[in-house]
Design a protein around this motif. Structure first.
Motif, PDB file in Angstrom:
ATOM      1  N   ILE A  93      28.865  30.620  37.766  1.00  0.00           N
ATOM      2  CA  ILE A  93      29.915  29.892  37.045  1.00  0.00           C
ATOM      3  C   ILE A  93      29.284  29.142  35.876  1.00  0.00           C
ATOM      4  CG2 ILE A  93      31.820  28.263  37.240  1.00  0.00           C
ATOM      5  CD1 ILE A  93      31.752  28.705  40.270  1.00  0.00           C
ATOM      6  N   ASP A 116      32.935  35.592  45.917  1.00  0.00           N
ATOM      7  CA  ASP A 116      32.495  34.234  45.604  1.00  0.00           C
ATOM      8  C   ASP A 116      30.996  34.188  45.298  1.00  0.00           C
ATOM      9  OD1 ASP A 116      33.035  31.573  45.107  1.00  0.00           O
ATOM     10  OD2 ASP A 116      32.757  30.927  47.174  1.00  0.00           O
ATOM     11  N   PHE A 121      45.592  39.211  29.829  1.00  0.00           N
ATOM     12  CA  PHE A 121      44.280  39.078  30.458  1.00  0.00           C
ATOM     13  C   PHE A 121      43.278  40.009  29.782  1.00  0.00           C
ATOM     14  CE2 PHE A 121      40.909  40.425  33.281  1.00  0.00           C
ATOM     15  CZ  PHE A 121      40.427  39.228  33.758  1.00  0.00           C
ATOM     16  N   PRO A 157      34.527  36.842  32.509  1.00  0.00           N
ATOM     17  CA  PRO A 157      35.845  37.126  33.102  1.00  0.00           C
ATOM     18  C   PRO A 157      35.792  37.759  34.480  1.00  0.00           C
ATOM     19  CG  PRO A 157      35.436  38.495  31.151  1.00  0.00           C
ATOM     20  CD  PRO A 157      34.410  37.429  31.164  1.00  0.00           C
ATOM     21  N   ARG A 158      34.668  38.363  34.855  1.00  0.00           N
ATOM     22  CA  ARG A 158      34.605  38.936  36.200  1.00  0.00           C
ATOM     23  C   ARG A 158      34.619  37.848  37.279  1.00  0.00           C
ATOM     24  NH1 ARG A 158      29.543  39.710  38.863  1.00  0.00           N
ATOM     25  NH2 ARG A 158      27.817  38.714  37.796  1.00  0.00           N
ATOM     26  N   PHE A 159      34.337  36.600  36.878  1.00  0.00           N
ATOM     27  CA  PHE A 159      34.424  35.482  37.824  1.00  0.00           C
ATOM     28  C   PHE A 159      35.834  35.377  38.410  1.00  0.00           C
ATOM     29  CE2 PHE A 159      35.898  31.021  38.119  1.00  0.00           C
ATOM     30  CZ  PHE A 159      35.194  30.621  39.242  1.00  0.00           C
ATOM     31  N   TYR A 160      36.838  35.672  37.579  1.00  0.00           N
ATOM     32  CA  TYR A 160      38.221  35.501  38.005  1.00  0.00           C
ATOM     33  C   TYR A 160      38.720  36.665  38.861  1.00  0.00           C
ATOM     34  CZ  TYR A 160      37.767  32.087  34.316  1.00  0.00           C
ATOM     35  OH  TYR A 160      37.314  31.057  33.540  1.00  0.00           O
ATOM     36  N   THR A 161      37.998  37.771  38.863  1.00  0.00           N
ATOM     37  CA  THR A 161      38.409  38.914  39.676  1.00  0.00           C
ATOM     38  C   THR A 161      37.561  39.065  40.937  1.00  0.00           C
ATOM     39  OG1 THR A 161      36.928  40.485  38.540  1.00  0.00           O
ATOM     40  CG2 THR A 161      39.104  40.131  37.576  1.00  0.00           C
ATOM     41  N   VAL A 210      43.994  43.684  37.144  1.00  0.00           N
ATOM     42  CA  VAL A 210      44.058  42.707  36.054  1.00  0.00           C
ATOM     43  C   VAL A 210      44.183  43.387  34.695  1.00  0.00           C
ATOM     44  CG1 VAL A 210      42.875  40.865  37.294  1.00  0.00           C
ATOM     45  CG2 VAL A 210      41.532  42.531  35.991  1.00  0.00           C
TER      46      VAL A 210
END
Length: 240
Positions: A134, A130, A46, A122-126, A40
């Motif tokens: 959030i 799971d 990003f 932003p680490r949520f998106y990488t 990313v």
């Protein structure tokens, strides 16, 4: 340059400007070269978006596991005795099973006309596990003296979100408190100007991308056109 001042209830909650962790949540230190896997941080939009805000770190010495089981939320941690400060303990609470809250007690003072907004780190998106919490977006105006709690979305059934010591769990960005804009279609002249700009970039792409082309391990072709224009635009802005 704007200043954001902060006031803490717990010094371990000290915020910092969001940083890309490489290696870490932002990916491996793979170079932009043939055969590398896409990361990313290879993407300038990003990288800039991820580093735009302020990251908050989980301040406790134990893990918190948040799980949904049979439709009910479970908050599992070795909380121990409550601190002497008289704060709510445990600081995390169920909020209708579909959400939960953290009594964060963090004051961020921004300039007049500005506000702070919570959002997922932003680490949520990488994340591929799971397990990243959030954070629910929320806009807090600068006249409000403290962010008393932060809201999180509960994990899906059978899933577990994990808060780990010294790991970022949310991001805050500073934005205008009012979204004073309206949407309207471009006029013919303005639309033509943008189209011409687009075509110029496309036609000059071989020159702009010279020496930067590479093909990833998934056969995706990349080049440095955006990065070169981005650097040029920033340099021009410094001299204007």
């Amino acid at each position: 340059m704007e200043t954001v001042k902060y006031r803490l209830n717990d010094p371990r909650l000290a915020p910092r400007r969001t940083k890309l962790e490489i290696p870490g949540w932002a990916g491996k230190r793979d170079p932009r070269t043939d055969g590398s896997r896409e990361q990313v941080w290879h993407c300038v939009p990003f990288s800039e978006g991820a580093q735009y805000g302020i990251e908050l770190f989980y301040p406790y010495d134990f893990e918190l596991h948040v799980t949904t089981k049979d439709g009910r939320l479970q908050l599992d941690a070795d909380w121990g005795a409550p601190p002497d400060s008289g704060v709510q303990w445990p600081p995390f609470r169920n909020f209708g099973d579909t959400f939960y809250t953290y009594q964060i007690l963090l004051d961020l003072k921004v300039a007049k006309g500005m506000a702070v907004r919570t959002e997922p780190h932003p680490r949520f998106y990488t994340d591929r596990t799971d397990t990243v919490p959030i954070a629910v977006p929320a806009l807090i105006r600068n006249w409000w003296p403290m962010m008393f709690f932060c809201v999180f979305k509960s994990p899906a059934e059978g899933r577990t979100h994990i808060f780990r010591p010294n790991e970022p769990f949310a991001q805050i960005i500073v934005i205008p408190e009012e979204a004073n804009f309206q949407l309207e279609p471009m006029g013919e002249e303005e639309s033509a100007e943008r189209e011409l700009q687009s075509r110029r970039i496309y036609n000059n792409r071989p020159k702009l991308a010279a020496g930067t082309e590479w093909t990833s391990s998934s056969d995706t072709v990349f080049d440095g056109t955006y990065r070169h224009l981005h650097r040029a635009a920033k340099e021009k802005a410094r001299h204007d």
